[in-house]
Design an enzyme around this catalytic site. Structure first.
Site, PDB file in Angstrom:
ATOM      1  N   LYS A  69      -9.396   2.319  -1.931  1.00 25.65           N
ATOM      2  CA  LYS A  69      -9.843   1.907  -0.702  1.00 25.65           C
ATOM      3  C   LYS A  69     -11.116   2.421  -0.506  1.00 25.65           C
ATOM      4  CE  LYS A  69      -6.797   1.547   3.953  1.00 25.65           C
ATOM      5  NZ  LYS A  69      -5.400   2.301   4.478  1.00 25.65           N
TER       6      LYS A  69
ATOM      7  N   CYS B  12      -5.607  -2.870   3.362  1.00 27.35           N
ATOM      8  CA  CYS B  12      -5.015  -2.587   4.491  1.00 27.35           C
ATOM      9  C   CYS B  12      -6.038  -3.237   5.715  1.00 27.35           C
ATOM     10  CB  CYS B  12      -4.469  -1.708   4.710  1.00 27.35           C
ATOM     11  SG  CYS B  12      -3.254  -1.567   5.758  1.00 27.35           S
TER      12      CYS B  12
ATOM     13  N   GLU C  93       1.009  -0.698   0.137  1.00 27.58           N
ATOM     14  CA  GLU C  93       0.440   0.183   0.393  1.00 27.58           C
ATOM     15  C   GLU C  93       1.047   1.417  -0.178  1.00 27.58           C
ATOM     16  OE1 GLU C  93      -3.389   1.627   2.793  1.00 27.58           O
ATOM     17  OE2 GLU C  93      -2.495   0.529   3.599  1.00 27.58           O
TER      18      GLU C  93
END
Length: 270
Positions: A123, A158, A41
Site C-alpha cells: 500500500k 483502500c 484489506e
C-alpha cells in the site's frame, strides 16, 4: 472472466477464524465457477486491530499466504489474497525485494490459478486520520501491472482510492482491471460509493472494491463490495453483511468503451 469478491466477516486479531472464513470463501467461489477470487484489506488480523499487527506479521512465504495459495490452486482459482501484515525483515531474509530492511507493510499478493505469485503490491498511501497505520507501517514503492485471465490487472488498497494520479499511472501501464482490497468503515458511505466509480470512469477501466464486514472497538466496516464497469456502472454489489459478490467481466468491454469514448487519447500535458 468470472470475478468473485469475498466480503468476509473480519474479527479483530482472530487469525485462525479469519483464515477459516477466507478458505470457506475460496471454496464457495470455486463452487460458483469463479476464475479469480479477491479478499479484503488486512483480513487476517483486522485493519483496526493495530495492537495485533506485529504479532500477526509474516513474510511472503509465511503460512497464511501459503495456505490460501494452495487452497485456491487446488480449485483452479486465481487469487488476490487481500492484504496481510508483512514482516519486511523476514521477507528480506528470504531474498525478497522489499522497501525497507525492517518494519511492517500492508501487502497484497496476487496468484494465478497454478499458485504462481504474479504481483506483490504494498500500500502506497498510508491512512493517518484516526489510524495508527502511518506509525506502524512502511509504504510501498512498486506499482505492478500483470497479464492475467485476459486482463491487465493492477492492485491498489483502500485509501489509495483518494489519489487519482495513482490510477492514471496504472492506466498508462495498460491496466484495465484494478482490484481494491479495503477496510472502509462507516460513516463514509458516500465516499465509498463515489471514489471507485470515479476512478473507473476516469480511466475507462473495471474497478472492483472488496471490503470487509464486521465490527471493531472503534469502527464498523461498511461492506458494499462492488464491481464497476468502464462506464462506472455497477455490475454487482453487496450490502454490509458477509457476502460473495460475483460478476462477469470482459476485457473486450474495456476495448469497446475506450474506442467509443476515447478520453484517454485526448489527454494533454500541462
Amino acid at each position: 472472466m468470472r470475478l468473485a469478491l469475498a466480503q468476509i466477516e473480519v474479527r479483530a486479531a482472530d487469525r485462525d477464524g479469519n483464515l477459516d472464513r477466507a478458505l470457506d470463501a475460496v471454496e464457495r467461489a470455486a463452487d460458483r465457477d469463479a476464475d479469480l477470487v479477491a479478499l479484503p484489506e488486512l483480513w487476517n488480523v483486522g485493519y483496526f486491530a493495530f495492537e495485533a499487527y506485529e504479532r500477526g506479521a509474516e513474510p511472503l512465504s509465511g503460512p497464511t499466504l501459503s495456505t490460501l495459495r494452495e487452497a485456491a490452486a487446488d480449485r483452479g482459482l486465481a487469487l488476490l489474497a487481500g492484504s496481510v501484515v508483512e514482516d519486511l525483515a523476514a521477507s528480506a531474509a528470504d531474498g525478497e525485494d522489499v522497501p525497507a530492511e525492517e518494519g511492517l507493510a500492508n501487502t497484497a499478493v496476487l496468484f494465478d490459478a497454478d499458485g504462481e505469485r504474479r504481483a506483490v503490491y504494498r500500500k502506497h498511501h498510508l491512512f493517518g486520520y484516526e489510524s495508527a497505520e502511518t506509525r506502524l507501517l512502511t509504504p510501498g514503492e512498486a506499482l505492478p501491472v500483470v497479464d492475467l485471465l485476459g486482463f491487465r490487472v493492477a492492485v491498489t488498497t483502500c485509501y489509495d482510492l483518494r489519489f487519482p494520479e495513482q490510477f492514471r499511472l496504472l492506466a498508462d501501464e495498460g491496466a484495465d482491471l484494478v482490484l481494491v482490497p479495503s477496510a472502509w468503515p462507516y460513516p463514509r458511505v458516500e465516499h465509498w460509493r463515489t471514489l471507485p466509480r470515479a476512478r473507473a470512469i476516469e480511466n475507462l477501466a473495471y474497478v472492483a472494491t472488496v471490503n470487509g464486514s464486521g465490527s471493531f472497538e472503534d469502527a464498523d466496516l461498511l461492506g458494499r463490495s462492488t464491481v464497476y464497469d468502464p462506464w462506472g456502472t455497477t455490475v454487482a454489489s453487496a450490502g454490509d453483511d458477509p457476502a460473495l459478490v460475483t460478476a462477469e467481466v470482459d476485457p473486450e468491454r474495456v476495448e469497446t468503451v475506450r474506442g467509443e469514448f476515447p478520453a484517454l487519447r485526448d489527454r494533454r500535458d500541462y
